[in-house]
Design a protein around this motif. Structure first.
Motif, short mmCIF file in Angstrom:
data_model
loop_
_atom_site.label_atom_id
_atom_site.label_comp_id
_atom_site.label_asym_id
_atom_site.label_seq_id
_atom_site.Cartn_x
_atom_site.Cartn_y
_atom_site.Cartn_z
N GLN A 12 0.82 -1.21 0.00
CA GLN A 12 0.00 0.00 0.00
C GLN A 12 0.86 1.26 0.00
N ILE A 13 1.94 1.23 0.77
CA ILE A 13 2.85 2.38 0.81
C ILE A 13 3.46 2.59 -0.57
N ALA A 14 3.97 1.53 -1.17
CA ALA A 14 4.59 1.63 -2.49
C ALA A 14 3.58 2.11 -3.53
N GLU A 15 2.36 1.62 -3.45
CA GLU A 15 1.31 2.04 -4.38
C GLU A 15 1.04 3.54 -4.27
N VAL A 42 8.10 -1.10 7.52
CA VAL A 42 8.35 -1.52 6.13
C VAL A 42 8.41 -0.33 5.16
N THR A 43 8.45 0.87 5.68
CA THR A 43 8.47 2.05 4.81
C THR A 43 9.72 2.09 3.95
N HIS A 92 9.78 2.22 -0.08
CA HIS A 92 10.49 3.26 -0.83
C HIS A 92 11.44 2.63 -1.83
N ARG A 93 12.21 1.68 -1.39
CA ARG A 93 13.19 1.05 -2.29
C ARG A 93 12.52 0.26 -3.41
N ASP A 94 11.30 -0.20 -3.20
CA ASP A 94 10.53 -0.84 -4.28
C ASP A 94 10.23 0.16 -5.40
#
Length: 180
Positions: free
Chosen positions: A58-61, A88-89, A93-95
């Motif tokens: 969800q963060i990456a999205e 997991v932030t 971010h790295r994703d």
């Protein structure tokens, strides 16, 4: 030495603020509010603000959606940079990153050491670039957000900062995506 060249006009940038938390609500989001206040006081624009749960996908999205928005130049996230299982932030971010700004975490650690000593080793603050947008993952404490903004981002997001700054190279961040 680092300085502001007052002969150059200030260029405001559009900054989105993402708070990563399983428990916070907007009215309790002291870290996000700290960033919003500093962004506005510096003359920049808060382009978006949201709170999202500690879920990597969800963060990456959300990061990708904001990177695709031409009305957002910079994304600042707060929270989820620690060492616990729910933090997991940084991975999210790295994703998203095309390039990581390794020196951001080094400089942030240096700034933190002066404030909190060896406790600074527990932060995994990071920065990067994706789709012509800067992204920075900051710890979830208001103090850490103040440190990152006051000591690093305030200067690097000011077009007048010399000898160099992030804003002056913004037009070239996505040059590899353009046709030659």
């Amino acid at each position: 030495m680092s300085r502001i060249d007052e002969t150059i006009d200030f260029v405001p940038v559009r900054i989105a603020v993402l708070t990563v938390s399983d428990t916070r609500k907007l009215e309790e989001d002291r870290s996000g509010q700290t960033l919003v206040e500093r962004i506005e006081a510096a003359g920049h624009l808060v382009a978006a603000r949201q709170i999202i749960r500690d879920e990597r996908a969800q963060i990456a999205e959300q990061l990708r959606a904001w990177c695709a928005d031409p009305e957002i130049d910079v994304i600042l996230s707060t929270g989820g940079t620690g060492l616990t299982g729910r933090d997991v932030t940084v991975e999210a971010h790295r994703d998203v990153y095309e390039k990581e700004i390794e020196a951001f975490s080094i400089v942030f650690t240096h700034v933190s050491m002066a404030k909190i000593g060896t406790s600074a080793v527990q932060s995994r603050a990071t920065g990067g670039v994706a789709n012509g947008t800067y992204l920075f993952a900051l710890p979830g404490s208001p103090g850490a957000c103040k440190d990152a903004w006051d000591e690093i981002l305030l200067k690097q997001l000011d077009y007048r900062h010399r000898p160099c700054n992030f804003v002056e190279i913004m037009p070239r961040l996505d040059e590899h995506l353009r046709r030659k």
